[in-house]
Design a protein around this motif. Structure first.
Motif, PDB file in Angstrom:
ATOM      1  N   SER A 241      57.417  55.335  70.052  1.00  0.00           N
ATOM      2  CA  SER A 241      58.457  54.441  69.540  1.00  0.00           C
ATOM      3  C   SER A 241      59.074  54.941  68.238  1.00  0.00           C
ATOM      4  O   SER A 241      60.029  54.339  67.730  1.00  0.00           O
ATOM      5  N   LEU A 242      58.561  56.044  67.677  1.00  0.00           N
ATOM      6  CA  LEU A 242      59.109  56.577  66.433  1.00  0.00           C
ATOM      7  C   LEU A 242      60.471  57.228  66.642  1.00  0.00           C
ATOM      8  O   LEU A 242      61.253  57.369  65.708  1.00  0.00           O
ATOM      9  N   HIS A 243      60.738  57.647  67.848  1.00  0.00           N
ATOM     10  CA  HIS A 243      61.992  58.338  68.177  1.00  0.00           C
ATOM     11  C   HIS A 243      63.166  57.377  68.073  1.00  0.00           C
ATOM     12  O   HIS A 243      63.035  56.182  68.325  1.00  0.00           O
ATOM     13  N   LYS A 244      64.342  57.889  67.677  1.00  0.00           N
ATOM     14  CA  LYS A 244      65.529  57.043  67.590  1.00  0.00           C
ATOM     15  C   LYS A 244      65.975  56.548  68.968  1.00  0.00           C
ATOM     16  O   LYS A 244      66.579  55.487  69.085  1.00  0.00           O
ATOM     17  N   SER A 245      65.685  57.339  70.012  1.00  0.00           N
ATOM     18  CA  SER A 245      65.958  56.896  71.372  1.00  0.00           C
ATOM     19  C   SER A 245      64.861  55.928  71.808  1.00  0.00           C
ATOM     20  O   SER A 245      63.688  56.130  71.488  1.00  0.00           O
ATOM     21  N   ASN A 267      67.731  66.970  62.652  1.00  0.00           N
ATOM     22  CA  ASN A 267      68.559  67.932  63.385  1.00  0.00           C
ATOM     23  C   ASN A 267      70.020  67.571  63.232  1.00  0.00           C
ATOM     24  O   ASN A 267      70.359  66.413  62.944  1.00  0.00           O
ATOM     25  N   VAL A 268      70.887  68.562  63.425  1.00  0.00           N
ATOM     26  CA  VAL A 268      72.328  68.337  63.319  1.00  0.00           C
ATOM     27  C   VAL A 268      72.909  68.140  64.717  1.00  0.00           C
ATOM     28  O   VAL A 268      72.741  68.987  65.601  1.00  0.00           O
ATOM     29  N   TYR A 269      73.587  66.991  64.908  1.00  0.00           N
ATOM     30  CA  TYR A 269      74.243  66.679  66.174  1.00  0.00           C
ATOM     31  C   TYR A 269      75.730  66.450  65.909  1.00  0.00           C
ATOM     32  O   TYR A 269      76.093  65.554  65.143  1.00  0.00           O
ATOM     33  N   HIS A 270      76.570  67.298  66.544  1.00  0.00           N
ATOM     34  CA  HIS A 270      78.018  67.153  66.436  1.00  0.00           C
ATOM     35  C   HIS A 270      78.464  67.084  64.968  1.00  0.00           C
ATOM     36  O   HIS A 270      79.304  66.262  64.589  1.00  0.00           O
ATOM     37  N   GLY A 271      77.858  67.933  64.148  1.00  0.00           N
ATOM     38  CA  GLY A 271      78.251  68.031  62.748  1.00  0.00           C
ATOM     39  C   GLY A 271      77.606  67.024  61.821  1.00  0.00           C
ATOM     40  O   GLY A 271      77.866  67.038  60.612  1.00  0.00           O
ATOM     41  N   LEU A 273      74.003  65.311  60.311  1.00  0.00           N
ATOM     42  CA  LEU A 273      72.560  65.440  60.182  1.00  0.00           C
ATOM     43  C   LEU A 273      71.901  64.122  60.543  1.00  0.00           C
ATOM     44  O   LEU A 273      72.183  63.079  59.937  1.00  0.00           O
ATOM     45  N   VAL A 274      71.037  64.156  61.543  1.00  0.00           N
ATOM     46  CA  VAL A 274      70.317  62.969  61.991  1.00  0.00           C
ATOM     47  C   VAL A 274      68.866  63.085  61.537  1.00  0.00           C
ATOM     48  O   VAL A 274      68.156  64.015  61.919  1.00  0.00           O
ATOM     49  N   ALA A 275      68.437  62.143  60.715  1.00  0.00           N
ATOM     50  CA  ALA A 275      67.088  62.193  60.145  1.00  0.00           C
ATOM     51  C   ALA A 275      66.078  61.581  61.109  1.00  0.00           C
ATOM     52  O   ALA A 275      65.684  60.411  60.970  1.00  0.00           O
TER      53      ALA A 275
END
Length: 316
Positions: A241-245, A267-271, A273-275
């Motif tokens: 459950s830690l995942h954003k999805s 990670n960087v998604y479509h420019g 940065l997603v923490a």
């Protein structure tokens, strides 16, 4: 409803294991993608409110996929039951993608073995959604393992699950759900409203299979090592459950436990940065050899899921 037979599931699994994704055959997923691209503009034009437009768009395409598959199978059965079974095997085979995913991940592994980081980045960009231009070897490895884990659900377990409860037409309807999410389920200016329904439907569709995947992965890991099986099930349910999805974290956490590696992280998604939090942070980043192990675990998990499904169909 068209009931599924264990022989159909087993034959489809064997075909996928042997053939993977043969380029010479027309693939229903390609036609699904073409349909999404073709009808998107029409629905945007005729429904001014983007949220409503996206709901109707997704609903029509998903139902149409189910209906076309249902009619095709019914007609094939009316010609001859054996021909009907053959058609169901072929259609379900197209819903599975374990072998093609394994091949794609192993191409990344081979590039890393050759110390060709540029090639590895290029190849991993074909199977992940994040930006790969600056990834180092460990980040490429982590991305590869994560997509193998996540796509065990999307590319095998979920279509198998829906085939079990609603036959091959429902499995194909699921593939349309998954294709819609991959094409329009983005949180950007273009698809934030229009693609919201597609993303939410995909979340709901994968909810149960994602959690079942922890049990299947743990069982597969059990045959490799008892401790790995225990770790897989513990981490799958404690850190999934830690995942954003709402779903992807469960198979990823199970793989992290089974392989004793750290996954996730920013990670960087479509420019942007997603923490993302780390999963299995008590372990180290995966070495490149973990890609091979992840592929083996994914294929063996698919095999066990097939056997369990055939057993359940035989009993009930």
């Amino acid at each position: 409803m068209i009931e599924i037979q264990g022989t159909v599931i087993l034959a489809a699994f064997i075909l996928d294991f042997i053939l993977g994704d043969p380029k010479i055959l027309p693939h229903p997923i390609v036609y699904m993608g073409n349909a999404i691209g073709f009808f998107e503009g029409w629905f945007r034009k005729h429904f001014k409110h983007l949220l409503i437009s996206g709901v109707v768009f997704a609903g029509v395409l998903i139902f149409s996929t189910w209906l076309i598959a249902f009619i095709t199978i019914k007609l094939s059965i009316s010609i001859h039951p054996v021909f009907g079974t053959f058609v169901q095997v072929i259609l379900l085979f197209f819903c599975f993608s374990s072998t093609s995913l394994e091949k794609a991940a192993m191409i990344v592994f081979s590039a890393l073995e050759e110390n060709d980081i540029k090639k590895a980045r290029e190849k991993v960009s074909m199977i992940v959604g994040r930006q790969t231009e600056t990834l180092d070897e460990k980040a490429i490895t982590r991305a590869s393992v994560e997509t193998v884990a996540e796509n065990f659900v999307d590319g095998f377990l979920s279509p198998l699950f829906f085939a079990m409860i609603g036959g091959v037409p429902l499995a194909l309807a699921y593939k349309m759900v998954n294709t819609l999410d991959s094409m329009v389920g983005y949180k950007n200016n273009t698809y934030l409203l229009f693609g919201r329904a597609s993303a939410r439907i995909d979340d709901v569709a994968n909810f149960i299979p994602a959690r079942i995947s922890v049990l299947i992965i743990a069982l597969a890991a059990f045959f490799l090592s008892f401790k790995r099986g225990v770790l897989a099930i513990k981490m799958g349910f404690s850190q999934g459950s830690l995942h954003k999805s709402p779903n992807a974290g469960y198979p990823e956490a199970a793989f992290a436990g089974a392989l004793k590696i750290r996954l996730g992280g920013p990670n960087v998604y479509h420019g942007t940065l997603v923490a993302k939090p780390y999963i299995g942070k008590e372990f180290k980043d995966p070495e490149k050899g973990k890609i091979r192990q992840a592929c083996d675990l994914m294929i063996f998990s698919s095999f066990l899921a097939t056997l369990i499904s055939c057993f359940l169909l035989f009993v009930f």
